[in-house]
Design a protein around this motif. Structure first.
Motif, PDB file in Angstrom:
ATOM      1  N   LEU A  21     101.517  37.919  51.706  1.00  0.00           N
ATOM      2  CA  LEU A  21     101.743  37.385  52.315  1.00  0.00           C
ATOM      3  C   LEU A  21     100.673  38.051  52.543  1.00  0.00           C
ATOM      4  CD1 LEU A  21     105.098  38.218  54.069  1.00  0.00           C
ATOM      5  CD2 LEU A  21     104.715  36.114  53.044  1.00  0.00           C
ATOM      6  N   LEU A  22      99.573  37.298  53.729  1.00  0.00           N
ATOM      7  CA  LEU A  22      97.914  37.655  54.321  1.00  0.00           C
ATOM      8  C   LEU A  22      97.886  37.532  55.245  1.00  0.00           C
ATOM      9  CD1 LEU A  22      97.249  36.211  50.649  1.00  0.00           C
ATOM     10  CD2 LEU A  22      95.148  38.303  50.815  1.00  0.00           C
ATOM     11  N   LEU A  43     105.245  41.621  48.729  1.00  0.00           N
ATOM     12  CA  LEU A  43     106.534  41.826  48.336  1.00  0.00           C
ATOM     13  C   LEU A  43     107.268  41.505  47.377  1.00  0.00           C
ATOM     14  CD1 LEU A  43     109.465  41.381  50.730  1.00  0.00           C
ATOM     15  CD2 LEU A  43     109.227  39.036  50.598  1.00  0.00           C
ATOM     16  N   LYS A  44     108.058  42.253  47.035  1.00  0.00           N
ATOM     17  CA  LYS A  44     108.478  42.007  45.473  1.00  0.00           C
ATOM     18  C   LYS A  44     110.162  42.145  45.669  1.00  0.00           C
ATOM     19  CE  LYS A  44     104.662  45.689  43.889  1.00  0.00           C
ATOM     20  NZ  LYS A  44     104.700  47.397  43.936  1.00  0.00           N
ATOM     21  N   PRO A  45     109.852  40.540  45.415  1.00  0.00           N
ATOM     22  CA  PRO A  45     111.624  39.958  45.732  1.00  0.00           C
ATOM     23  C   PRO A  45     112.239  40.238  44.551  1.00  0.00           C
ATOM     24  CG  PRO A  45     109.887  38.033  44.576  1.00  0.00           C
ATOM     25  CD  PRO A  45     108.948  39.417  45.199  1.00  0.00           C
ATOM     26  N   ALA A 105      93.015  32.872  47.184  1.00  0.00           N
ATOM     27  CA  ALA A 105      94.068  34.335  47.252  1.00  0.00           C
ATOM     28  C   ALA A 105      93.596  35.916  46.366  1.00  0.00           C
ATOM     29  CB  ALA A 105      95.282  34.060  46.943  1.00  0.00           C
ATOM     30  N   GLU A 106      93.217  35.329  45.156  1.00  0.00           N
ATOM     31  CA  GLU A 106      93.267  36.710  44.731  1.00  0.00           C
ATOM     32  C   GLU A 106      91.528  37.229  45.219  1.00  0.00           C
ATOM     33  OE1 GLU A 106      93.792  36.813  41.207  1.00  0.00           O
ATOM     34  OE2 GLU A 106      95.474  37.043  40.073  1.00  0.00           O
ATOM     35  N   ASN A 145     102.952  34.463  40.836  1.00  0.00           N
ATOM     36  CA  ASN A 145     102.659  34.897  42.032  1.00  0.00           C
ATOM     37  C   ASN A 145     102.417  33.986  42.590  1.00  0.00           C
ATOM     38  OD1 ASN A 145     102.692  38.057  41.549  1.00  0.00           O
ATOM     39  ND2 ASN A 145     100.326  37.874  41.050  1.00  0.00           N
ATOM     40  N   GLN A 146     103.396  34.094  44.041  1.00  0.00           N
ATOM     41  CA  GLN A 146     102.580  32.943  44.637  1.00  0.00           C
ATOM     42  C   GLN A 146     102.463  33.419  46.516  1.00  0.00           C
ATOM     43  OE1 GLN A 146     106.249  30.284  46.178  1.00  0.00           O
ATOM     44  NE2 GLN A 146     107.271  32.581  45.170  1.00  0.00           N
ATOM     45  N   TYR A 147     101.608  33.366  46.963  1.00  0.00           N
ATOM     46  CA  TYR A 147      99.979  33.261  47.774  1.00  0.00           C
ATOM     47  C   TYR A 147     100.241  32.675  49.543  1.00  0.00           C
ATOM     48  CZ  TYR A 147      98.072  35.063  43.450  1.00  0.00           C
ATOM     49  OH  TYR A 147      97.862  35.935  42.425  1.00  0.00           O
ATOM     50  N   PHE A 148     100.059  33.186  50.225  1.00  0.00           N
ATOM     51  CA  PHE A 148     100.359  33.089  51.837  1.00  0.00           C
ATOM     52  C   PHE A 148      99.879  33.669  53.194  1.00  0.00           C
ATOM     53  CE2 PHE A 148     104.134  31.676  49.495  1.00  0.00           C
ATOM     54  CZ  PHE A 148     104.778  30.498  49.229  1.00  0.00           C
ATOM     55  N   GLN A 149      98.918  32.521  53.150  1.00  0.00           N
ATOM     56  CA  GLN A 149      98.251  33.437  54.876  1.00  0.00           C
ATOM     57  C   GLN A 149      99.225  33.021  55.689  1.00  0.00           C
ATOM     58  OE1 GLN A 149      94.537  32.318  55.763  1.00  0.00           O
ATOM     59  NE2 GLN A 149      93.830  34.293  55.803  1.00  0.00           N
ATOM     60  N   VAL A 150      99.354  33.595  56.724  1.00  0.00           N
ATOM     61  CA  VAL A 150      99.722  33.879  57.781  1.00  0.00           C
ATOM     62  C   VAL A 150      98.788  33.860  58.972  1.00  0.00           C
ATOM     63  CG1 VAL A 150     101.902  34.793  59.713  1.00  0.00           C
ATOM     64  CG2 VAL A 150     101.877  35.477  56.978  1.00  0.00           C
TER      65      VAL A 150
END
Length: 228
Positions: A122-123, A149-151, A214-215, A179-184
């Motif tokens: 989460l970025l 977040l380590k689900p 994202a990386e 991995n999944q990447y999201f910007q908030v």
């Protein structure tokens, strides 16, 4: 004459504030059609070093910066990068400076990449603090930061921006997921239609990010250590 002086100073100030991306070293080139640009660390020993990029000057438009880095990297056939820290006189590493940094460029075979862990990144945005909720627990993301977040597998995670007209997403990671990447962000971010180094999966103000971009952000942003 006075107006001319003012214009000259304004031009100089703009020039000093501008950001430049240079391909400062080319060790060798590689011919490949890999569209990705992976961040690597432990895999460096299995990668072929190609050259380096230097970024001078600060910009809040991270997508535009990455697009320029991506194009430079692809000029020599790179599909991976790592941060090249600057050293102090005593050999210790300097703290990362978003106004001046260097990236090493590599080519690495896909089978040499380490397995992903299925984490959720989460970025934050580049300039605004953002409050979010994860399964009804509140977090604050500082500008230019991210946390991981380590689900737990099969558990459902509800992530919300806690705004009346904000976004909410539900994720249920499964075994084998990458991995999944999201910007908030509260700002509207236009996707890059080219599909290279851009943004996609737009969902209001929670935006799914393309892996390469994202990386890159996780390299120039600071990780916030928060419990999940």
């Amino acid at each position: 004459m006075k107006n001319l002086i003012i214009l000259v100073f304004a031009f100089l100030a703009q020039s000093l504030a501008a950001q430049n991306v240079f391909l400062t070293k080319v060790e060798k080139t590689n011919d490949n059609a890999d569209p990705f640009l992976f961040k690597i660390k432990e895999e460096i020993n299995n990668a072929v070093y190609l050259g380096e990029i230097e970024v001078q000057g600060f910009s809040k438009d991270d997508a535009a910066v990455f697009s320029r880095i991506y194009k430079k990297a692809k000029e020599i056939g790179a599909n991976a990068f790592s941060l090249k820290p600057f050293e102090n006189v005593d050999g210790t590493l300097q703290q990362f400076n978003p106004s001046h940094y260097m990236l090493n460029l590599y080519f690495i075979s896909r089978d040499k990449l380490l397995n992903q862990t299925g984490n959720i990144y989460l970025l934050a945005s580049s300039d605004k603090e953002q409050k979010i909720s994860i399964n009804k627990k509140d977090f604050i993301l500082s500008p230019r930061s991210f946390f991981v977040l380590k689900p737990k597998q099969e558990e459902v995670y509800v992530i919300s921006t806690k705004k009346i007209f904000g976004s909410t997403i539900k994720l249920q990671p499964k075994s084998g997921d990458g991995n999944q990447y999201f910007q908030v962000s509260s700002a509207k971010i236009k996707p890059d239609e080219s599909g290279k180094g851009g943004l996609n999966l737009k969902s209001g103000d929670i935006i799914g990010l393309e892996k390469s971009y994202a990386e890159f952000l996780s390299t120039i942003y600071q990780e916030q250590k928060q419990s999940n």
